[in-house]
Write a protein that holds these residues in place. Structure first.
Motif, PDB file in Angstrom:
ATOM      1  N   ILE A  63       0.914  -1.122  -0.042  1.00 57.45           N
ATOM      2  CA  ILE A  63      -0.239   0.005   0.019  1.00 57.45           C
ATOM      3  C   ILE A  63       1.304   1.304   0.252  1.00 57.45           C
ATOM      4  O   ILE A  63       1.732   1.025   0.819  1.00 57.45           O
ATOM      5  CB  ILE A  63      -1.060   0.121   1.656  1.00 57.45           C
ATOM      6  CG1 ILE A  63      -1.608  -1.280   1.224  1.00 57.45           C
ATOM      7  CG2 ILE A  63      -1.645   0.918   1.168  1.00 57.45           C
ATOM      8  CD1 ILE A  63      -2.781  -0.817   2.980  1.00 57.45           C
ATOM      9  N   GLU A  64       0.257   2.444  -0.681  1.00 60.93           N
ATOM     10  CA  GLU A  64       1.263   3.736  -1.656  1.00 60.93           C
ATOM     11  C   GLU A  64       0.188   4.442  -1.036  1.00 60.93           C
ATOM     12  O   GLU A  64      -0.632   4.743  -1.316  1.00 60.93           O
ATOM     13  CB  GLU A  64       1.976   3.836  -2.393  1.00 60.93           C
ATOM     14  CG  GLU A  64       2.645   4.330  -2.247  1.00 60.93           C
ATOM     15  CD  GLU A  64       3.254   4.609  -4.024  1.00 60.93           C
ATOM     16  OE1 GLU A  64       3.266   5.809  -4.938  1.00 60.93           O
ATOM     17  OE2 GLU A  64       4.058   3.500  -4.429  1.00 60.93           O
ATOM     18  N   LEU A  65       1.349   5.860  -0.122  1.00 61.07           N
ATOM     19  CA  LEU A  65       0.862   6.875   0.652  1.00 61.07           C
ATOM     20  C   LEU A  65       1.192   7.590   0.049  1.00 61.07           C
ATOM     21  O   LEU A  65       2.301   7.868   1.004  1.00 61.07           O
ATOM     22  CB  LEU A  65      -0.359   6.588   1.509  1.00 61.07           C
ATOM     23  CG  LEU A  65      -1.602   8.102   2.126  1.00 61.07           C
ATOM     24  CD1 LEU A  65      -2.305   8.160   1.410  1.00 61.07           C
ATOM     25  CD2 LEU A  65      -1.227   7.978   3.791  1.00 61.07           C
ATOM     26  N   ALA A  66       0.844   9.110  -0.520  1.00 63.74           N
ATOM     27  CA  ALA A  66       1.520   9.680  -1.108  1.00 63.74           C
ATOM     28  C   ALA A  66       2.912   9.774  -1.402  1.00 63.74           C
ATOM     29  O   ALA A  66       3.805  10.695  -0.907  1.00 63.74           O
ATOM     30  CB  ALA A  66       1.442  10.548   0.433  1.00 63.74           C
ATOM     31  N   GLY A  67       2.809   8.386  -2.504  1.00 65.71           N
ATOM     32  CA  GLY A  67       4.028   7.946  -2.408  1.00 65.71           C
ATOM     33  C   GLY A  67       5.640   7.059  -1.589  1.00 65.71           C
ATOM     34  O   GLY A  67       6.727   7.088  -1.987  1.00 65.71           O
ATOM     35  N   ILE A  84      -3.839   9.450   8.110  1.00 66.43           N
ATOM     36  CA  ILE A  84      -4.373   8.728   8.104  1.00 66.43           C
ATOM     37  C   ILE A  84      -6.211   9.713   9.046  1.00 66.43           C
ATOM     38  O   ILE A  84      -5.372   9.293  10.060  1.00 66.43           O
ATOM     39  CB  ILE A  84      -4.825   7.526   7.627  1.00 66.43           C
ATOM     40  CG1 ILE A  84      -4.352   7.216   6.526  1.00 66.43           C
ATOM     41  CG2 ILE A  84      -6.881   7.111   6.704  1.00 66.43           C
ATOM     42  CD1 ILE A  84      -3.904   5.499   5.840  1.00 66.43           C
ATOM     43  N   GLY A  85      -6.981  10.013   8.637  1.00 63.45           N
ATOM     44  CA  GLY A  85      -8.186   9.929   9.335  1.00 63.45           C
ATOM     45  C   GLY A  85      -9.431   8.813   9.444  1.00 63.45           C
ATOM     46  O   GLY A  85      -9.015   7.867   8.466  1.00 63.45           O
ATOM     47  N   MET A  86     -10.321   8.824  10.964  1.00 65.01           N
ATOM     48  CA  MET A  86     -11.203   7.775  10.470  1.00 65.01           C
ATOM     49  C   MET A  86     -12.474   7.783  10.532  1.00 65.01           C
ATOM     50  O   MET A  86     -12.593   8.930  12.362  1.00 65.01           O
ATOM     51  CB  MET A  86     -11.124   6.583  11.499  1.00 65.01           C
ATOM     52  CG  MET A  86     -11.322   5.284  10.992  1.00 65.01           C
ATOM     53  SD  MET A  86     -10.786   4.351   9.892  1.00 65.01           S
ATOM     54  CE  MET A  86     -11.696   3.320   9.893  1.00 65.01           C
ATOM     55  N   VAL A  87     -13.599   7.655   9.972  1.00 66.80           N
ATOM     56  CA  VAL A  87     -15.034   7.757  11.016  1.00 66.80           C
ATOM     57  C   VAL A  87     -15.637   6.683  11.116  1.00 66.80           C
ATOM     58  O   VAL A  87     -15.706   6.338  10.416  1.00 66.80           O
ATOM     59  CB  VAL A  87     -15.700   9.113   9.954  1.00 66.80           C
ATOM     60  CG1 VAL A  87     -17.129   8.888  10.889  1.00 66.80           C
ATOM     61  CG2 VAL A  87     -14.782  10.375   9.905  1.00 66.80           C
ATOM     62  N   GLU A 154      -6.434  17.491   9.505  1.00 61.48           N
ATOM     63  CA  GLU A 154      -5.843  17.718   8.248  1.00 61.48           C
ATOM     64  C   GLU A 154      -4.727  16.249   7.131  1.00 61.48           C
ATOM     65  O   GLU A 154      -4.056  16.472   7.066  1.00 61.48           O
ATOM     66  CB  GLU A 154      -4.906  19.342   7.765  1.00 61.48           C
ATOM     67  CG  GLU A 154      -5.843  20.409   8.497  1.00 61.48           C
ATOM     68  CD  GLU A 154      -5.290  21.496   8.454  1.00 61.48           C
ATOM     69  OE1 GLU A 154      -3.983  21.357   7.013  1.00 61.48           O
ATOM     70  OE2 GLU A 154      -5.220  22.686   7.796  1.00 61.48           O
ATOM     71  N   PRO A 155      -5.553  15.667   7.842  1.00 62.39           N
ATOM     72  CA  PRO A 155      -5.921  14.036   7.029  1.00 62.39           C
ATOM     73  C   PRO A 155      -4.974  13.579   5.591  1.00 62.39           C
ATOM     74  O   PRO A 155      -5.716  15.047   4.822  1.00 62.39           O
ATOM     75  CB  PRO A 155      -6.077  13.085   8.015  1.00 62.39           C
ATOM     76  CG  PRO A 155      -7.473  13.617   7.343  1.00 62.39           C
ATOM     77  CD  PRO A 155      -7.211  15.238   7.559  1.00 62.39           C
ATOM     78  N   ARG A 156      -3.975  13.198   4.864  1.00 64.34           N
ATOM     79  CA  ARG A 156      -3.631  13.162   4.160  1.00 64.34           C
ATOM     80  C   ARG A 156      -4.737  12.066   2.926  1.00 64.34           C
ATOM     81  O   ARG A 156      -5.308  12.268   1.956  1.00 64.34           O
ATOM     82  CB  ARG A 156      -2.338  12.234   3.566  1.00 64.34           C
ATOM     83  CG  ARG A 156      -1.779  13.216   3.825  1.00 64.34           C
ATOM     84  CD  ARG A 156       0.066  12.962   3.263  1.00 64.34           C
ATOM     85  NE  ARG A 156      -0.090  11.602   4.283  1.00 64.34           N
ATOM     86  CZ  ARG A 156       1.533  10.829   4.219  1.00 64.34           C
ATOM     87  NH1 ARG A 156       2.561  11.656   3.499  1.00 64.34           N
ATOM     88  NH2 ARG A 156       1.903  10.434   4.903  1.00 64.34           N
ATOM     89  N   LEU A 157      -5.753  11.595   4.225  1.00 62.64           N
ATOM     90  CA  LEU A 157      -6.728  10.300   3.800  1.00 62.64           C
ATOM     91  C   LEU A 157      -7.812  10.163   4.435  1.00 62.64           C
ATOM     92  O   LEU A 157      -7.154  10.141   6.008  1.00 62.64           O
ATOM     93  CB  LEU A 157      -5.881   8.902   3.322  1.00 62.64           C
ATOM     94  CG  LEU A 157      -7.372   8.014   2.826  1.00 62.64           C
ATOM     95  CD1 LEU A 157      -7.803   8.344   1.322  1.00 62.64           C
ATOM     96  CD2 LEU A 157      -6.537   6.694   2.423  1.00 62.64           C
TER      97      LEU A 157
END
Length: 369
Positions: A63-67, A84-87, A154-157
């Protein structure tokens, strides 16, 4: 808009206790887009979300996130380091903290955090409830607080795990639209998990349909509905019937309804037996048509009525008529076929199948294909 790839899942296999739940998964999400993992219970969508969050290890792939690689076999970056944020489905709010304190929880050490909390509460339309406690809020208000809290760092995802499942139907529809507007206003990338097709389409730019741990199609809602790649996707997204037909040319099929010609070319040999997908919007009310069907059921929808129809052969179809065209069970009506988006699959089984919404909110084939 920044269209760079943000999230990339390559040949991902993950599960629990070395048991594979998701196998060979490949998909990517561009920055600023909202994706959805859609499928019935046990299909692997929640396992995938937990792997992205860092709650479950990866057995194969990465899994790659923002490089940056955040998961691969033998390596799992800690969830708190992933940005990473979670709801969550159950809101997971702190009952002893006010609305404002809940939103501020992850950013309390940042200078000027009070201003950010105020902005977020206004964004989710809860500025007037900042001093309330969670038990004083409705379910929809609690979920808005949960969303604001997840957005604060301000999560990236942002990951949303069936966030509307505890809400009633009308509130779900309204809140799902509001959440999309909020995420788009902030340019926040997100992945939503749900088993509800209406919810997936309301929120997402791209939807992945899962079945038994495999991704059957990752596409726009429009393409999933009009250009499904497999019979399962066709049955899971939307409603309608399959009827048997015979391919007579690259873009034409002979059926009991006559010859149906569409805008796609199929490469199977002429004469091949096929199953033709007919959705309610493919069957048009045509009073003067020689093609007749008997009304055997109806559902009033307000501006339109959904009719269940039976042909002389016993085959059944569904059609949406304008609501002023009021017909009763037992009456015959004229219809015509308007299936410009001809969708066919190689014939399977002995009979064509009907699929309708199930109690779970998903749509499946009920019959042999």
């Amino acid at each position: 808009m920044n269209r760079e790839m943000l999230l990339n899942l390559r040949n991902l296999t993950c599960g629990y206790h070395d048991q594979q739940v998701v196998r060979g998964l490949n998909l990517h999400l561009n920055a600023g887009d909202i994706g959805c993992l859609l499928g019935p219970s046990g299909c692997g969508k929640t396992t995938t979300l937990r792997a992205i969050a860092g709650f479950e290890p990866v057995l194969e792939g990465e899994i790659e996130l923002a490089g940056d690689i955040i998961s691969r076999a033998g390596f799992t970056l800690a969830p708190e380091k992933r940005h990473i944020g979670m709801v969550f489905q159950d809101y997971a709010l702190f009952p002893h903290l006010t609305v404002a304190e809940n939103v501020a929880f992850g950013i309390r050490k940042e200078p000027g955090f009070e201003g950010k909390v105020g902005e977020l509460l206004e964004l989710v339309k809860l500025g007037h409830l900042a001093k309330r406690y969670p038990h004083e809020l409705s379910g929809g208000q609690q979920q808005r607080v949960s969303l604001a809290r997840a957005l604060a760092p301000e999560p990236r995802l942002l990951l949303l795990d069936e966030p509307f499942s505890n809400l009633d139907g009308e509130l779900r529809r309204r809140l799902s639209q509001e959440v999309r507007e909020i995420l788009k206003a902030r340019g926040t990338s997100a992945i939503l998990v749900t088993h509800d097709q209406e919810e997936a389409f309301a929120v997402s730019d791209h939807v992945g349909v899962f079945r038994d741990g495999l991704l059957e199609q990752w596409d726009t809602p429009y393409n999933l509905y009009h250009e499904p790649l497999t019979p399962f996707v066709a049955s899971f997204v939307g409603q309608g019937y399959f009827i048997r037909g015979q391919l007579i040319s690259a873009d034409s099929v002979n059926t009991e309804l006559g010859t149906i010609r569409g805008n796609r070319a199929y490469t199977w040999p002429q004469g091949s037996a096929v199953d033709v997908l007919l959705r309610p919007d493919d069957i048009v009310h045509a009073p003067e048509s020689d093609l007749r069907a008997k009304v055997i059921g109806k559902t009033f929808l307000g501006a339109a009525t959904l009719y269940r129809l039976q042909l002389a052969t016993g085959s059944q179809l569904e059609s949406i008529f304008p609501s002023h065209a009021d017909h009763q069970p037992g009456q015959e009506v004229g219809i015509r076929i308007a299936a410009d988006h001809l969708v066919v699959f190689p014939a399977q089984g002995s009979v064509a199948a009907h699929f309708t919404p199930q109690d779970s909110g998903v749509r499946r084939i009920s019959g042999a294909l």
